[in-house]
Design a protein around this motif. Sequence first.
Motif, PDB file in Angstrom:
ATOM      1  N   HIS A  27       0.751  -1.028  -0.014  1.00  0.00           N
ATOM      2  CA  HIS A  27       0.056   0.192  -0.100  1.00  0.00           C
ATOM      3  C   HIS A  27       0.703   1.320   0.078  1.00  0.00           C
ATOM      4  O   HIS A  27       0.246   2.153   0.213  1.00  0.00           O
ATOM      5  CB  HIS A  27      -0.905   0.116   1.118  1.00  0.00           C
ATOM      6  CG  HIS A  27      -0.653  -0.100   2.549  1.00  0.00           C
ATOM      7  ND1 HIS A  27       0.126   0.832   3.122  1.00  0.00           N
ATOM      8  CD2 HIS A  27      -0.117  -1.232   3.175  1.00  0.00           C
ATOM      9  CE1 HIS A  27       0.475   0.247   4.290  1.00  0.00           C
ATOM     10  NE2 HIS A  27       0.312  -0.745   4.407  1.00  0.00           N
ATOM     11  N   THR A  28       1.998   1.161   0.226  1.00  0.00           N
ATOM     12  CA  THR A  28       3.043   2.216  -0.314  1.00  0.00           C
ATOM     13  C   THR A  28       4.113   1.692  -1.111  1.00  0.00           C
ATOM     14  O   THR A  28       4.437   0.454  -1.426  1.00  0.00           O
ATOM     15  CB  THR A  28       3.920   2.529   1.140  1.00  0.00           C
ATOM     16  OG1 THR A  28       4.718   1.461   1.668  1.00  0.00           O
ATOM     17  CG2 THR A  28       2.784   2.982   2.320  1.00  0.00           C
ATOM     18  N   LEU A  29       5.009   2.669  -1.487  1.00  0.00           N
ATOM     19  CA  LEU A  29       5.972   2.267  -2.470  1.00  0.00           C
ATOM     20  C   LEU A  29       6.952   1.310  -1.694  1.00  0.00           C
ATOM     21  O   LEU A  29       7.481   0.264  -2.487  1.00  0.00           O
ATOM     22  CB  LEU A  29       6.750   3.369  -3.239  1.00  0.00           C
ATOM     23  CG  LEU A  29       6.216   3.985  -4.487  1.00  0.00           C
ATOM     24  CD1 LEU A  29       7.077   5.252  -4.785  1.00  0.00           C
ATOM     25  CD2 LEU A  29       6.369   2.766  -5.609  1.00  0.00           C
ATOM     26  N   ARG A  30       7.343   1.770  -0.669  1.00  0.00           N
ATOM     27  CA  ARG A  30       8.297   0.881   0.127  1.00  0.00           C
ATOM     28  C   ARG A  30       7.704  -0.734   0.148  1.00  0.00           C
ATOM     29  O   ARG A  30       8.447  -1.612   0.178  1.00  0.00           O
ATOM     30  CB  ARG A  30       8.645   1.609   1.376  1.00  0.00           C
ATOM     31  CG  ARG A  30       9.458   0.593   2.298  1.00  0.00           C
ATOM     32  CD  ARG A  30      11.010   0.600   1.624  1.00  0.00           C
ATOM     33  NE  ARG A  30      11.658  -0.390   2.599  1.00  0.00           N
ATOM     34  CZ  ARG A  30      12.998  -0.453   2.887  1.00  0.00           C
ATOM     35  NH1 ARG A  30      13.656   0.695   1.900  1.00  0.00           N
ATOM     36  NH2 ARG A  30      13.509  -1.309   3.491  1.00  0.00           N
ATOM     37  N   GLY A  31       6.430  -0.934   0.572  1.00  0.00           N
ATOM     38  CA  GLY A  31       5.834  -1.986   0.651  1.00  0.00           C
ATOM     39  C   GLY A  31       5.828  -2.990  -0.679  1.00  0.00           C
ATOM     40  O   GLY A  31       6.251  -4.087  -0.916  1.00  0.00           O
ATOM     41  N   PHE A  32       5.741  -2.001  -1.878  1.00  0.00           N
ATOM     42  CA  PHE A  32       6.101  -2.733  -3.177  1.00  0.00           C
ATOM     43  C   PHE A  32       7.148  -2.994  -3.474  1.00  0.00           C
ATOM     44  O   PHE A  32       7.527  -4.243  -4.018  1.00  0.00           O
ATOM     45  CB  PHE A  32       5.207  -1.548  -4.135  1.00  0.00           C
ATOM     46  CG  PHE A  32       5.520  -2.159  -5.592  1.00  0.00           C
ATOM     47  CD1 PHE A  32       4.830  -3.449  -6.063  1.00  0.00           C
ATOM     48  CD2 PHE A  32       6.765  -1.510  -6.413  1.00  0.00           C
ATOM     49  CE1 PHE A  32       5.011  -3.642  -7.488  1.00  0.00           C
ATOM     50  CE2 PHE A  32       6.800  -2.285  -7.497  1.00  0.00           C
ATOM     51  CZ  PHE A  32       6.198  -3.160  -8.019  1.00  0.00           C
ATOM     52  N   TYR A  33       8.027  -2.330  -3.211  1.00  0.00           N
ATOM     53  CA  TYR A  33       9.625  -2.679  -3.244  1.00  0.00           C
ATOM     54  C   TYR A  33       9.788  -4.069  -2.541  1.00  0.00           C
ATOM     55  O   TYR A  33      10.477  -5.001  -2.917  1.00  0.00           O
ATOM     56  CB  TYR A  33      10.485  -1.697  -2.752  1.00  0.00           C
ATOM     57  CG  TYR A  33      10.387  -0.309  -3.575  1.00  0.00           C
ATOM     58  CD1 TYR A  33      10.147  -0.375  -5.061  1.00  0.00           C
ATOM     59  CD2 TYR A  33      10.693   0.942  -3.002  1.00  0.00           C
ATOM     60  CE1 TYR A  33      10.234   1.074  -5.837  1.00  0.00           C
ATOM     61  CE2 TYR A  33      10.707   2.283  -3.681  1.00  0.00           C
ATOM     62  CZ  TYR A  33      10.388   2.136  -4.990  1.00  0.00           C
ATOM     63  OH  TYR A  33      10.283   3.324  -5.603  1.00  0.00           O
ATOM     64  N   GLU A  34       9.540  -4.241  -1.201  1.00  0.00           N
ATOM     65  CA  GLU A  34       9.714  -5.296  -0.501  1.00  0.00           C
ATOM     66  C   GLU A  34       9.103  -6.401  -1.106  1.00  0.00           C
ATOM     67  O   GLU A  34       9.667  -7.692  -1.288  1.00  0.00           O
ATOM     68  CB  GLU A  34       9.158  -5.139   0.993  1.00  0.00           C
ATOM     69  CG  GLU A  34      10.096  -4.050   1.700  1.00  0.00           C
ATOM     70  CD  GLU A  34       9.570  -3.682   3.158  1.00  0.00           C
ATOM     71  OE1 GLU A  34       8.207  -4.244   3.454  1.00  0.00           O
ATOM     72  OE2 GLU A  34      10.090  -2.610   3.711  1.00  0.00           O
ATOM     73  N   GLU A  35       7.807  -6.452  -1.331  1.00  0.00           N
ATOM     74  CA  GLU A  35       7.036  -7.549  -2.056  1.00  0.00           C
ATOM     75  C   GLU A  35       7.718  -8.080  -3.411  1.00  0.00           C
ATOM     76  O   GLU A  35       7.751  -9.141  -3.528  1.00  0.00           O
ATOM     77  CB  GLU A  35       5.642  -7.374  -2.252  1.00  0.00           C
ATOM     78  CG  GLU A  35       4.997  -6.872  -0.950  1.00  0.00           C
ATOM     79  CD  GLU A  35       4.954  -8.176   0.040  1.00  0.00           C
ATOM     80  OE1 GLU A  35       4.484  -9.319  -0.293  1.00  0.00           O
ATOM     81  OE2 GLU A  35       5.501  -7.961   1.177  1.00  0.00           O
TER      82      GLU A  35
END
Length: 140
Positions: A27-35
Amino acid sequence: MPNFFVINNIDSLKPYHIVEIDGQKAHTLRGFYEEIAKGLDFPENFGFNLDSLDEMLNDLSWVEQEKIAIYISNSEHFVEKERNPDKLPTLLDLLDATCEDWEWIDEDDNLPKKEIIIAFSPSERIVKLLNSQEISYEEK
């Protein structure tokens, strides 16, 4: 064929290797990067930013599969809590450009050829974003 799809059934992505990213976890860019780093097993030098994402997605030499589908489930939540709302259109443009770049890789290049597509679960928000960015997509 477009690079983006809005799909009702993940089975329609076969024979692609499917990397599923839950929009609720991204739900954030950081979360997307991690996933995406987990899903595509990015090397340790991934920098968790757009430039590094671009670099990783345009390499993928460590990924054996030739056909890759990045599928965003719960797409209504995808990068919805990012503080800078301009970053999601930038991310979509980067993903679209990356898919295009892979279509033009020559055998002379030192990279194994890949085919990448981006798919989303249906949501009004994603369709509106794709349309506003003038990114062509197919609904399945």
